[in-house]
Each structure stands twice: as C-alpha cells, then as structure tokens.
Design a protein around this motif. Sequence first.
Motif, mmCIF file in Angstrom:
data_model
loop_
_atom_site.group_PDB
_atom_site.id
_atom_site.type_symbol
_atom_site.label_atom_id
_atom_site.label_comp_id
_atom_site.label_asym_id
_atom_site.label_seq_id
_atom_site.Cartn_x
_atom_site.Cartn_y
_atom_site.Cartn_z
ATOM 1 N N UNK A 1 38.075 47.296 35.043
ATOM 2 C CA UNK A 1 39.081 48.097 34.650
ATOM 3 C C UNK A 1 39.201 49.323 35.330
ATOM 4 N N UNK B 1 41.754 46.656 37.970
ATOM 5 C CA UNK B 1 42.059 45.238 37.625
ATOM 6 C C UNK B 1 42.040 45.087 36.248
ATOM 7 N N UNK B 2 43.322 44.726 35.689
ATOM 8 C CA UNK B 2 43.453 44.574 34.105
ATOM 9 C C UNK B 2 42.345 43.193 33.799
ATOM 10 N N UNK B 3 41.465 43.560 32.992
ATOM 11 C CA UNK B 3 40.433 42.161 32.417
ATOM 12 C C UNK B 3 41.473 41.315 31.699
ATOM 13 N N UNK C 1 43.145 39.224 34.462
ATOM 14 C CA UNK C 1 42.169 38.376 35.264
ATOM 15 C C UNK C 1 41.068 37.903 34.615
#
Lengths: 262, 270, 155
Positions: A133, A137-139, A142
């Motif tokens: 995060x 990057x959006x978990x 992803x």
Amino acid sequence: MLKQSIESLGNRTIQGVWRIGFAARFFVAMLLHSGTAFRRFGLTIREMYFTGVLSLIIILVSGLFVGMVLGLQGYETQQRFGSESALGTLVALSLVRELGPVLAGLLFASRAGSAITAEIGLMKATEQLSAMEMMAVDPIARVVAPRFWAGVISMPLLAALFSAMGILGGYLVGVLLIGVDVGTFWSQMKSSVDFEQDILNGVIKSVVFGVAITTIALFEGYDAPPTAEGVSGATTRTVVTSSLAVLALDFVLTAFMFRGLN
Amino acid sequence: MHNDTLVEIEDVAFGYGARPVLKGINLTARRGQVIAIMGSSGCGKTTLLRLIGGQIKPGQGKVRVAGESVGELDSAALYRLRRKMGMLFQFGALFTDISVFDNVAFQLREHTDLPEDTIRDLVLMKLHAVGLRGAAHLMPSELSGGMARRVALARAIALDPMLVMYDEPFAGLDPISLGVTGNLIRRLTDTLGLTSLVVTHDVQESLKIVDYVYFVSEGVVVAEGTAAEIRASGLPYVHQFVHGEADGPVPFHYPAPSYADDLGLRRQGA
Amino acid sequence: MNKTVLDLWVGLFVIAGFAALLFLALKVGSTSAVSASNSYEVVARFDNIGGLKPRAPVKSAGVVVGRVADIRFDNETFEAAVTLRLDKRYAFPKDTSAGIMTSGLLGEQYVGLEAGGDSEALKDKDRILITQDAVVLENLIGQFIYGKAQEGAPQ
C-alpha cells in the motif's frame, strides 16, 4: 447477569453484522479492482499454478476412488433389482450432478482455500500488504483479485476432472472388474445424462462454489488478526466456513436446478 | 513556516476506537534532514508514520506532506503522493515469494514502463548503494535480519522518493548491522537529497545520525531539539530515556493495586 | 519456480480440464433438447398421463423422435394437454395416434407414436386426436380382481 448476557448477545450481533458488511464491501472491491488480474494475466496464471495445478493430484486420485466405490456399491444395489445395466447412469449422474462439484469443492477448500488464507494472513502479519500500500500498489488489485479469478477459473476445471476420473473409476470397476457389458455401460449413460440439465448445471455449481470458497478464503486471510494464532484461526475458519457454504449452496442450487425434473 | 518544510503535522489527534493514541501533536520536518521520533514502546510513533502515509486519517488536525493535506486526498491522489514516499517497515516486510532483485524492482515494474535492462541497471544501482548487489539472486528467507532491512531500504528508495520513513530500523540488529544501517540512513539522505523520518527507541544509535529529535510520550511531544540539546536535556523523562534508567517518570511497574494487597497480606482478620 | 515451467503446468492443467469437460459433453452426456428451429410442436390430450414427466422421450417404432416439451392441466375439459416437440426430419400422418407407454415393467414412461394412413402430415400446433392413456397398475389389478369375483359368483 441477564443484562450482561443480553449485552453480549447484542455485541455479538453487531460484530457479526459488521463483519458481513465488511465482507460484502471486500467482495465488491475485489470485483471492482479485477482489471489488473486480466490486464496482467500472468499474475492470475501464477496463482492458477498454486490453486489449480497443485490441487490436481488430490482431485484426480479422490475422483478415481470415489468413482470406483460408486461402481462397487452401485452394482451391489442395482443387481438386487436386476438393473445393473444402468450402472453407468448411476455413476455418471451422481458424479456430474452432485459428487463432482461438491467433493471437488470440499477438497479445493481444504487444499487451496486454506493455503490462500494462510498466505494472505501471513502477508498481512508481516506487513507485506501495508508495504505494498505504501508503495502505491493496491493489494486488493495486485494480490487479492488475481487469486480470486484463479480460483474461479480453476474450480470448474477441477470439478470436471474429478467427474471424468470418477466415471473412469466406475468404468474400471463396473466393466473391467465386475463385467457389466461395456456397450450397455456407455450407451445407458449417454441416453440418460443430459448435457444441459446435468453437465452444464454441474459446471454452474462448481463455478458458484469456486466464487464462494475463494471469497471466503481471501476474506479470512485479509481479515485475520496479524498474529500466529490469528492466522491459524483464520485458516481453520476458512475450511469450516467454506465447506459449510459449499454444502448449503449445493442444496439451494439443486433445489433450483432440478426441481422441475421430479 | 519555512519554504523547505516537507512534512508538517499540526495539532493531530487520533485514537483506535475509544483509546486515544495521539492527543494534539505538532511536528515539522525540513527537506534534507534526518528527523528522529523517539518515545517508549506503544506511544503512537508507528501510528504517526501511518498518518503521514495516509493509511489512516487523523481524527483532528492536519497532516501535510509537500503542501498536500494527506487526510483529505482521494485515493488516486494519495497513491500519486505515495509514489514519492518510501517506507521501511520494522522487519523489512519484503515480499517473501520473490527474490531480492524482484523485491527492489517491484515498484519500477508496477509504476513505470521502463525496459527490463534499464530496470536491471536501476535495481543493481540501488542494491549497490546498500552494499548488497551480490545478494540480488537470493530469496528473502536466505537473508539475515540486517540484510533484509537493507534490501527493504533499497526497495524504499527505488523510485527516488522525497521522503523515506523508517519504522524501528534498529530493532533487533547486532551492533555491526546497527552501525551499518545508521550510516546508510545518513548517507542516503545526504547523497540522494531525501528527507528521513526515523521512528525509533534506540537513542544512542540515532543520536549519532539525526539532525533533530522529537520526544513523544502519552500522545504529545514532550521535548524536541538537536541531538546535542537532547543529550544535555535536563527534563526527567528525556534523561531517563537517554540514559536508559529503569525507573523514573516512566514507572517500572504497570499500574497495579498495592503489592501487599495483591499478596493478601493485609486481608481482614489475617 | 521458473516462469516458463509454471506457464507450462498451468497450460497443461487448463487443457486437461477442458478435455475432461469435452469428455463429459461428448462421451457421457447427450443433448436431448431438440432445438426450436429444427422441430415442430403438436399437442395430444390424455385423460390420464400416469407418471409422464417433461423431457420424457417421444418414440416411434422404438426410435426417439422428440421430447415432451410441456405438460398442462386443462381445467375446462379436465384433461392433460401434453405438448410434444418432434424433430423436423420426421413427418407423421395426421391420424397418428399417441399413447403413454412404460419401458419395461417399472421403467420410465414415454410417449409412443403410431403412424396412421393419412396422406396429410402433422404440422406445427396441430393436435393428435387419437390418444391412449397410461395404464395405471392399480386400476388394472382392480379390474382383474373384479373380473375374478364376477367369474366366481354363482350364476
């Protein structure tokens, strides 16, 4: 004393409703952030290896044995009524309608579902999700969504493989071992198993189970307290909850799909 | 207010549920500085970092990074801002399923369209900066704690951020790794023109490298100053902390009823 | 895990999965539903259909020529209106008769068609006039006992 127990009941209800709401939001977020899972399909393929390919052995072997048992028991029962020629029908129908999707679902829940929960739970506990995060990057996009779609794609394939192996097992026992006529076995099966009513409905069932199992597994992992007990508890809950969900959903789906038949 | 202020925290309060963690905290970080935030365990230091990173929103007050109020950004703007931040988590938080090289390359691959050989050069450069170019092919499970921390640092600076936050970078390290990590933080800050925000309770190590220190206790800043000022501070809390005394304003004992009561020595009729 | 090895395994898995589906579709099951474009519907009315169910086969001379599409109760004539969907390849004379048969003694029930001699063929939405009801075992036994009792009665 009474006040306390009412309070604890209220507290639990609120907790439960809150959790359901959280799970629903999680599910919606997962669907909304699915773009990455398809745009970079490599991510989903990677997860299909872990959920699908690694579940193959247990699915194939279990399918074979279930089919062999069905062959034995079915023959035993049917010969009392002199209808052992319908052995193929019995094996195939019970597999494609019920046992294939349901047993593959239960095995998938304990093999792949638990692994997903443990992995996501540990990633959360070791702050890998937080780190992601913080790296913008959006978990959910992803990590979570590719696992979801990998499960949803793998599940019907596994169920089909289970059913096919089971029919093979029934054939082995019924035809090769017991000596039911090979032509009768296949033709009886073919004439009474309907593609749309039986096979397609079985596939639909397995897709629904795939959605349910992976959603539960991912949510439990994502929601797990970041401790060792937290992750192990979540893993157990995944297996229990998703197994129950498979059985309950199976009842509902069967009631909808096959009600018109009998 | 200075023009070169990067992070500004203004009267921020935050609580988990009913439990307040921060109660009106003020803090400023200028560009190019190494700032330490110190305090005993559980005093809300990590919470402060999460507020700056926008992972949680303040209940009151404003957190500004590069002039933008973090708590009021939408998620797209927040993600844009986070690309300019790096964070080193307490135990590194490396992705355990991919190699050291891929860990450092992660952000480059996610956020840029650079060709693979450019990524390779950049990653090796960052790994070289932390002295671990030779460990590029290893998996995170094969690294020692100190090495993992350094790889995480290389990962945090992969996109050349303006701000790097460190959550307990010194926890659980041997003296050599401790010195290496401390020097790295200072050197990278100076050479890359970063601003570093170090959350720590390791006083001796951090006082060697920092420009400015904030002491946090019970959710407020109780003392601040340069390293020299802190060392010389006469405040009882700071004194206890810097010199590591067991008892002082921070009591050794967790609040409890009187020992004698607990042992039942003063029970009625005894 | 090497990426190409991983891709290979997943590829094999997907191929195997689809092969299993294909096996189920072709070898295990068959499509019984006669598609609407290749079929025509006729209605037959029965006083009693016994245990006939939708999707039961319609056979003529033992060959499946269609399926039961729909079963309805007509509240005016108190009859069962059974819609048969027949394959377009097979044409039957207008005076064809339909009966409800049982395969084996206790097997599934189906509709049997017996061709007549009319020169005109049945068309879509036509009605089969000559029908034979299902044999209800209880009635049969009842008749048999009644007949025996009649025989044994003193004249």
